[in-house]
Design a protein around this motif. Structure first.
Motif, PDB file in Angstrom:
ATOM      1  N   THR A   1     -84.655-109.147 -11.422  1.00 26.95           N
ATOM      2  CA  THR A   1     -83.472-108.894 -10.585  1.00 26.95           C
ATOM      3  C   THR A   1     -83.128-110.043  -9.641  1.00 26.95           C
ATOM      4  O   THR A   1     -81.993-110.145  -9.184  1.00 26.95           O
ATOM      5  CB  THR A   1     -83.654-107.615  -9.751  1.00 26.95           C
ATOM      6  OG1 THR A   1     -84.841-107.740  -8.954  1.00 26.95           O
ATOM      7  CG2 THR A   1     -83.775-106.398 -10.671  1.00 26.95           C
ATOM      8  N   VAL A   2     -84.105-110.921  -9.333  1.00 29.85           N
ATOM      9  CA  VAL A   2     -83.818-112.002  -8.379  1.00 29.85           C
ATOM     10  C   VAL A   2     -83.202-113.219  -9.044  1.00 29.85           C
ATOM     11  O   VAL A   2     -82.768-114.149  -8.359  1.00 29.85           O
ATOM     12  CB  VAL A   2     -85.097-112.439  -7.622  1.00 29.85           C
ATOM     13  CG1 VAL A   2     -85.743-111.257  -6.931  1.00 29.85           C
ATOM     14  CG2 VAL A   2     -86.078-113.131  -8.557  1.00 29.85           C
ATOM     15  N   LEU A   3     -83.135-113.245 -10.361  1.00 30.60           N
ATOM     16  CA  LEU A   3     -82.570-114.390 -11.060  1.00 30.60           C
ATOM     17  C   LEU A   3     -81.087-114.546 -10.756  1.00 30.60           C
ATOM     18  O   LEU A   3     -80.379-113.551 -10.561  1.00 30.60           O
ATOM     19  CB  LEU A   3     -82.748-114.231 -12.568  1.00 30.60           C
ATOM     20  CG  LEU A   3     -84.181-114.215 -13.123  1.00 30.60           C
ATOM     21  CD1 LEU A   3     -84.152-113.933 -14.628  1.00 30.60           C
ATOM     22  CD2 LEU A   3     -84.882-115.526 -12.839  1.00 30.60           C
ATOM     23  N   PRO A   4     -80.589-115.791 -10.727  1.00 32.26           N
ATOM     24  CA  PRO A   4     -79.131-115.981 -10.623  1.00 32.26           C
ATOM     25  C   PRO A   4     -78.426-115.286 -11.783  1.00 32.26           C
ATOM     26  O   PRO A   4     -79.004-115.120 -12.863  1.00 32.26           O
ATOM     27  CB  PRO A   4     -78.971-117.502 -10.704  1.00 32.26           C
ATOM     28  CG  PRO A   4     -80.289-118.057 -10.294  1.00 32.26           C
ATOM     29  CD  PRO A   4     -81.320-117.069 -10.762  1.00 32.26           C
ATOM     30  N   PHE A   5     -77.177-114.929 -11.558  1.00 33.73           N
ATOM     31  CA  PHE A   5     -76.424-114.180 -12.566  1.00 33.73           C
ATOM     32  C   PHE A   5     -76.402-114.894 -13.912  1.00 33.73           C
ATOM     33  O   PHE A   5     -76.559-114.273 -14.959  1.00 33.73           O
ATOM     34  CB  PHE A   5     -74.991-113.945 -12.077  1.00 33.73           C
ATOM     35  CG  PHE A   5     -74.102-113.304 -13.111  1.00 33.73           C
ATOM     36  CD1 PHE A   5     -74.178-111.951 -13.371  1.00 33.73           C
ATOM     37  CD2 PHE A   5     -73.192-114.073 -13.847  1.00 33.73           C
ATOM     38  CE1 PHE A   5     -73.369-111.359 -14.330  1.00 33.73           C
ATOM     39  CE2 PHE A   5     -72.392-113.495 -14.805  1.00 33.73           C
ATOM     40  CZ  PHE A   5     -72.478-112.130 -15.048  1.00 33.73           C
ATOM     41  N   VAL A   6     -76.220-116.219 -13.901  1.00 34.69           N
ATOM     42  CA  VAL A   6     -76.119-116.963 -15.154  1.00 34.69           C
ATOM     43  C   VAL A   6     -77.399-116.834 -15.969  1.00 34.69           C
ATOM     44  O   VAL A   6     -77.364-116.760 -17.206  1.00 34.69           O
ATOM     45  CB  VAL A   6     -75.773-118.451 -14.887  1.00 34.69           C
ATOM     46  CG1 VAL A   6     -76.907-119.152 -14.143  1.00 34.69           C
ATOM     47  CG2 VAL A   6     -75.481-119.178 -16.197  1.00 34.69           C
ATOM     48  N   CYS A   7     -78.553-116.775 -15.298  1.00 32.69           N
ATOM     49  CA  CYS A   7     -79.825-116.643 -16.001  1.00 32.69           C
ATOM     50  C   CYS A   7     -80.002-115.237 -16.573  1.00 32.69           C
ATOM     51  O   CYS A   7     -80.579-115.066 -17.648  1.00 32.69           O
ATOM     52  CB  CYS A   7     -80.982-116.970 -15.065  1.00 32.69           C
ATOM     53  SG  CYS A   7     -80.933-118.653 -14.394  1.00 32.69           S
ATOM     54  N   LYS A   8     -79.518-114.248 -15.841  1.00 32.15           N
ATOM     55  CA  LYS A   8     -79.620-112.867 -16.321  1.00 32.15           C
ATOM     56  C   LYS A   8     -78.607-112.570 -17.414  1.00 32.15           C
ATOM     57  O   LYS A   8     -78.852-111.738 -18.290  1.00 32.15           O
ATOM     58  CB  LYS A   8     -79.411-111.889 -15.148  1.00 32.15           C
ATOM     59  CG  LYS A   8     -80.531-111.883 -14.138  1.00 32.15           C
ATOM     60  CD  LYS A   8     -80.343-110.797 -13.091  1.00 32.15           C
ATOM     61  CE  LYS A   8     -79.232-111.119 -12.120  1.00 32.15           C
ATOM     62  NZ  LYS A   8     -79.189-110.177 -10.969  1.00 32.15           N
ATOM     63  N   ASP A   9     -77.486-113.248 -17.358  1.00 30.98           N
ATOM     64  CA  ASP A   9     -76.363-112.882 -18.223  1.00 30.98           C
ATOM     65  C   ASP A   9     -76.419-113.519 -19.605  1.00 30.98           C
ATOM     66  O   ASP A   9     -76.121-112.867 -20.605  1.00 30.98           O
ATOM     67  CB  ASP A   9     -75.048-113.269 -17.539  1.00 30.98           C
ATOM     68  CG  ASP A   9     -73.842-112.615 -18.192  1.00 30.98           C
ATOM     69  OD1 ASP A   9     -73.847-111.388 -18.347  1.00 30.98           O
ATOM     70  OD2 ASP A   9     -72.894-113.341 -18.538  1.00 30.98           O
ATOM     71  N   PHE A  10     -76.766-114.807 -19.705  1.00 27.91           N
ATOM     72  CA  PHE A  10     -76.731-115.491 -20.995  1.00 27.91           C
ATOM     73  C   PHE A  10     -77.703-114.846 -21.972  1.00 27.91           C
ATOM     74  O   PHE A  10     -78.831-114.539 -21.619  1.00 27.91           O
ATOM     75  CB  PHE A  10     -77.097-116.970 -20.816  1.00 27.91           C
ATOM     76  CG  PHE A  10     -77.047-117.756 -22.099  1.00 27.91           C
ATOM     77  CD1 PHE A  10     -75.853-118.261 -22.556  1.00 27.91           C
ATOM     78  CD2 PHE A  10     -78.187-117.958 -22.851  1.00 27.91           C
ATOM     79  CE1 PHE A  10     -75.792-118.975 -23.746  1.00 27.91           C
ATOM     80  CE2 PHE A  10     -78.144-118.661 -24.042  1.00 27.91           C
ATOM     81  CZ  PHE A  10     -76.945-119.163 -24.493  1.00 27.91           C
TER      82      PHE A  10
END
Length: 427
Positions: free
Chosen positions: A109-118
């Motif tokens: 959950t702490v990852l930046p959005f781009v890391c979670k999303d790709f």
């Protein structure tokens, strides 16, 4: 095409996604060509502040202090900050086992959005759906496409009340009002296996071209094509859409130009691009007379090897084409002009992906520099094929400025006709 525009509103209460979306998971440390390398990992101000304020171990805090960099200047909000890549092109948060230090200690959950999303993407769209898709710039996605021998299926589910939205467009093109039907028709054409795949792509372009005409009757167009697709015999006539085989040189020259443009315009994956160029014994510069230098016989050797190794995998390229079309929202429906531009861009991208697939049969890729657990893929292996496709997708699909530049070159050179696209997709 009627010129009148108006406000268009639609209620989005359902979700549309390819069925394999539900089965997708990141392969983590098993990924051979991680998304945490060789391209900028940007994030917005919210993610930046969250990382700066994160309560974590002293070891992770020190890594973050050296890893995060503010991006100064006039940039979109999503480019507020980034991770400083190491000299070898890898994210500093990636450990020797191919896992993220940040996620290992603090959780997903702490990852930046781009890391979670790709490689995921979601958007509310005028088809009336919240659409979820996956980019082929990920080898795990390609693995799914490889296994779907019967083609990509789509699922529709109701949205929870909290996610229902009203979507509105001012001065909307008449095309927008029929987005659902146009998208469905394009996917249906691409998946109609009564025709070879190149002819399906050409047929799709021929039908979209009809919508660029002034005063085009869109409802009549929709009805006519649905009738065509429902007729067991009528569509067979479009087998004659195949271009003259003498267009092979145009196909090769165009894709060689794309390779050289990529090499000159980005620092992402330069060695892998050079590895592909070496298959054709090309120099990394133009010849004195301004023509690209390559050994044509080497391409035909790769093509023969590719066909002998893989045989008929047209179903895989069909799945790839459908995935690109859905993920990138092609055709664009903001205007007839933009619709045709998006088709030209689609043909150019598909052509290039097919081209690098052929080169992968002979390509000697450079071994990874970060993760010694992986060796370079064997030429002609499925790993090499996926390797080439992932790189090509990342440097084109995920670089809007580069893909638009290459697309616009067709219009500048008066090469944006359906006949020229037919050559590109049939190479």
């Amino acid at each position: 095409m009627e010129k009148e525009t108006s406000t268009f509103k639609t209620l989005i209460s359902k979700e549309l996604r390819p069925a394999y979306y539900d089965d997708f998971t990141c392969t983590g440390s098993a990924c051979r060509i991680t998304c945490c390398q060789n391209w900028e990992i940007n994030f917005d101000r919210k993610d930046y502040l969250n990382l700066k304020k994160l309560r974590c171990s002293p070891e992770l805090s020190e890594k973050l202090n050296h890893a995060i960099k503010r991006v100064r200047g006039n940039h979109p909000e999503v480019f507020y900050a980034k991770f400083n890549l190491l000299d070898n092109g890898f994210c500093p948060m990636l450990n020797e086992n191919g896992l993220c230090y940040l996620q290992l200690e603090q959780g997903y959950t702490v990852l930046p959005f781009v890391c979670k999303d790709f490689p995921r993407r979601k958007r509310y769209y005028f088809t009336g759906y919240l659409e979820r898709s996956l980019s082929p710039a990920c080898e795990a996605v390609l693995e799914h496409l490889w296994n779907l021998t019967e083609g990509v299926e789509f699922r529709i589910t109701a949205l929870p009340e909290s996610k229902i939205r009203n979507l509105e467009a001012d001065n909307a093109s008449p095309l927008i009002k029929y987005a659902k039907d146009i998208q469905d028709i394009c996917i249906s054409i691409l998946q109609d296996r009564r025709l070879p795949l190149p002819q399906r792509i050409i047929l799709m372009g021929a039908k979209l071209q009809e919508l660029t005409k002034e005063n085009a009757d869109i409802p009549a167009w929709i009805s006519k094509i649905r009738t065509l697709l429902a007729d067991p015999e009528a569509i067979i006539q479009y087998r004659a859409l195949a271009p003259d085989s003498r267009g092979k040189m145009i196909y090769i020259n165009n894709n060689m130009y794309t390779l050289f443009t990529i090499l000159e315009s980005t620092s992402a994956y330069p060695q892998y691009i050079i590895d592909l160029l070496k298959v054709l014994h090309s120099d990394s510069e133009d010849t004195a007379d301004g023509h690209l230098s390559f050994d044509l016989s080497k391409y035909y050797e790769s093509e023969t090897a590719f066909n002998e190794i893989f045989g008929d995998i047209e179903y895989f390229f069909e799945n790839l084409a459908v995935t690109i079309l859905f993920h990138m929202k092609i055709p664009a429906l903001t205007s007839p002009e933009e619709m045709w531009k998006s088709y030209v861009g689609f043909c150019s991208l598909y052509s290039f992906l097919r081209f690098v697939s052929v080169l992968s049969a002979k390509a000697q890729f450079t071994p990874p520099t970060k993760n010694s657990r992986f060796e370079a893929p064997e030429p002609g292996s499925r790993d090499a094929l996926f390797h080439a496709l992932v790189i090509a997708s990342r440097v084109l699909m995920h670089s809007e400025s580069r893909s638009e530049y290459l697309r616009d070159e067709f219009f500048k050179n008066e090469s944006s006709s359906l006949a020229h696209m037919a050559i590109l997709v049939s190479g």
